[in-house]
Design a protein around this motif. Structure first.
Motif, short mmCIF file in Angstrom:
data_model
loop_
_atom_site.label_atom_id
_atom_site.label_comp_id
_atom_site.label_asym_id
_atom_site.label_seq_id
_atom_site.Cartn_x
_atom_site.Cartn_y
_atom_site.Cartn_z
N UNK A 77 0.83 -1.21 0.00
CA UNK A 77 0.00 0.00 0.00
C UNK A 77 0.87 1.26 0.00
N UNK A 78 1.98 1.19 0.73
CA UNK A 78 2.85 2.38 0.82
C UNK A 78 3.47 2.74 -0.53
N UNK A 79 3.60 1.75 -1.41
CA UNK A 79 4.14 2.06 -2.75
C UNK A 79 3.13 2.87 -3.57
N UNK A 80 1.85 2.61 -3.35
CA UNK A 80 0.83 3.39 -4.07
C UNK A 80 0.89 4.84 -3.57
N UNK A 81 1.02 4.99 -2.24
CA UNK A 81 1.13 6.34 -1.68
C UNK A 81 2.38 7.02 -2.25
N UNK A 82 3.47 6.27 -2.34
CA UNK A 82 4.73 6.81 -2.87
C UNK A 82 4.54 7.29 -4.32
N UNK A 83 3.80 6.50 -5.10
CA UNK A 83 3.53 6.89 -6.50
C UNK A 83 2.76 8.19 -6.54
N UNK A 84 1.78 8.29 -5.64
CA UNK A 84 0.98 9.53 -5.59
C UNK A 84 1.85 10.73 -5.27
N UNK A 85 2.69 10.56 -4.24
CA UNK A 85 3.58 11.66 -3.83
C UNK A 85 4.43 12.10 -5.02
N UNK A 87 3.94 11.67 -8.29
CA UNK A 87 3.20 12.33 -9.38
C UNK A 87 2.69 13.71 -8.95
N UNK A 88 2.33 13.84 -7.67
CA UNK A 88 1.89 15.16 -7.18
C UNK A 88 3.02 16.18 -7.29
N UNK A 89 4.21 15.78 -6.86
CA UNK A 89 5.35 16.72 -6.91
C UNK A 89 5.70 17.04 -8.37
N UNK A 90 5.70 16.01 -9.19
CA UNK A 90 6.02 16.23 -10.61
C UNK A 90 5.02 17.20 -11.24
N UNK A 91 3.73 16.94 -11.01
CA UNK A 91 2.69 17.77 -11.63
C UNK A 91 2.76 19.21 -11.10
N UNK A 92 2.94 19.35 -9.79
CA UNK A 92 3.02 20.69 -9.21
C UNK A 92 4.19 21.47 -9.80
N UNK A 93 5.32 20.78 -9.98
CA UNK A 93 6.49 21.50 -10.51
C UNK A 93 6.26 21.90 -11.97
N UNK A 133 3.01 16.45 0.82
CA UNK A 133 3.58 16.45 2.18
C UNK A 133 2.72 15.62 3.13
N UNK A 134 1.38 15.78 3.00
CA UNK A 134 0.46 15.00 3.85
C UNK A 134 0.74 13.51 3.65
N UNK A 135 0.85 13.13 2.38
CA UNK A 135 1.04 11.70 2.07
C UNK A 135 2.42 11.20 2.48
N UNK A 136 3.41 12.09 2.45
CA UNK A 136 4.74 11.71 2.94
C UNK A 136 4.66 11.32 4.41
#
Ligand code: FPP
Ligand code: MG
Length: 337
Positions: A77-85, A87-93, A133-136
């Motif tokens: 499950x933590x890998x899915x969260x990691x993927x989200x983190x 993609x979120x950082x990539x998209x935000x940048x 950050x929340x997901x981290x």
């Protein structure tokens, strides 16, 4: 806007590339989490989030990270969260990058800054960083928190370094690679390294995963820089020729500038004058980059990093997973071959 989002939603359900199929279920969960589950209260923010995550994006970083997870003990499950983190950082940048570049197109669609405006785009990007950050925190792993905090610093550092090198024909290959590492490869490396860390892998394997991401990320940036010269907007989904026009000296220009040919001096003069002396100065510089073989040499450099990436996979014994991870560098370089 509602119709645009509906149209994009249909397009998005297109097939994943072959090697993504093994992780397609995880990617589906990721999509749902990104498109509809981020807890924005504002209707406008919800709309922007759906738009941005439905308007393309290959989910390359999450896919790499999930494949590394598979190769190092399985997807948790933590890998899915990691993927989200990731993609979120990539998209935000990218949202922030498009504001900086005044870009009109991204992934073949209008950018957030051109559909809405810069002020809204900055804050929407910040919201995504906030969610990352929340997901981290949810990962409950201080080593990974540190890795990703460093990625955020690297992204800013790379971007500022890029500013300070604009229209500077003396930029060295070392500086170019350093800047590309900060702004692009650090996130690739982080998502590979953290994936192995979640699976409690020994340090040598964690380092190999980090090296795979790092080399892949540098190659990715070089290829992206070549495509700015060689593709058209329809193909790349972005504005083209924009790097050199904006004074960004990327690999193709760098190699042309350092060519032993007499005409290398002409590019230098054109760049130093910021293409301001004559109307056709920019076209002249562009032609010189091609004629002096800048794109070919940049391609060779990208291929060297691709080889490094492949070599760092020697620890993987499962042939199927190894093939999938070897296929990723191929898709990155496909467009410049
Ligand atoms: C795209 O590069 C941009 C990046 C890889 C990173 C940009 C980073 C920032 C704007 C800083 C982010 C801010 C925070 C707070 C972490 P590119 O312009 O070479 O690619 P493109 O051709 O796709 O635009
Ligand atoms: Mg850009």
């Amino acid at each position: 806007m509602k119709q645009v989002i509906e149209k994009l939603s249909k397009e998005k359900s297109a097939q994943w590339p072959d090697f993504f199929k093994i992780i397609s279920q995880d990617l589906e969960i990721l999509e749902e989490n990104l498109v509809v589950k981020l807890p924005a209260k504002s209707k406008l923010l919800k709309e922007i989030i759906s738009y941005i995550f439905l308007s393309g994006g290959k989910r390359l970083r999450p896919a790499i990270s999930l494949l590394i997870a598979k190769a190092t003990g399985g997807v948790k499950d933590k890998h899915i969260i990691l993927s989200e983190i990731t993609e979120l950082i990539h998209t935000a940048s990218l949202i922030h990058d498009d504001i900086i570049d005044s870009a009109k197109l991204r992934r073949g669609n209008e950018t957030i800054n051109s559909l809405w405006n810069n002020k809204i785009s900055v804050i929407a990007g910040d919201f995504l960083f906030g969610q990352a950050s929340v997901k981290l925190g949810e990962l409950e792993n201080t080593e990974i928190v540190k890795i990703y905090a460093n990625v955020l610093s690297d992204l800013c550092d790379g971007e500022i370094e890029q500013f300070s090198l604009l229209f500077n024909p003396d930029i060295t290959l070392e500086k170019y690679i350093g800047k590309s590492t900060s702004k692009t490869a650090s996130l690739f490396a982080a998502c590979c390294k953290a994936s192995a860390l979640i699976n409690n892998q020994p340090i040598e394997i964690v380092n190999s995963c980090n090296q795979y991401g790092l080399s892949l990320g540098i190659a990715f940036q070089i290829v992206d820089d070549i495509l700015d010269f060689t593709s058209d907007s329809k193909e790349s989904g972005k504005d083209v020729f924009s790097d050199l026009k904006n004074g960004l000296i990327t690999a193709p220009t760098l190699f042309a500038l350092n060519s032993s040919n007499e005409r290398a001096k002409q590019i230098r003069i054109l760049i130093e004058s910021r293409f301001n002396n004559n109307e056709n100065d920019f076209d002249k510089a562009l032609r010189l980059v091609f004629e002096l073989g800048g794109c070919e040499q940049a391609k060779q450099l990208a291929l060297n990093y691709i080889e490094n990436a492949k070599e760092s996979l020697s620890f993987i014994k499962n042939p199927e997973l190894k093939d999938y991870l070897l296929a990723i560098p191929e898709t990155i370089t496909k467009k410049i071959k």
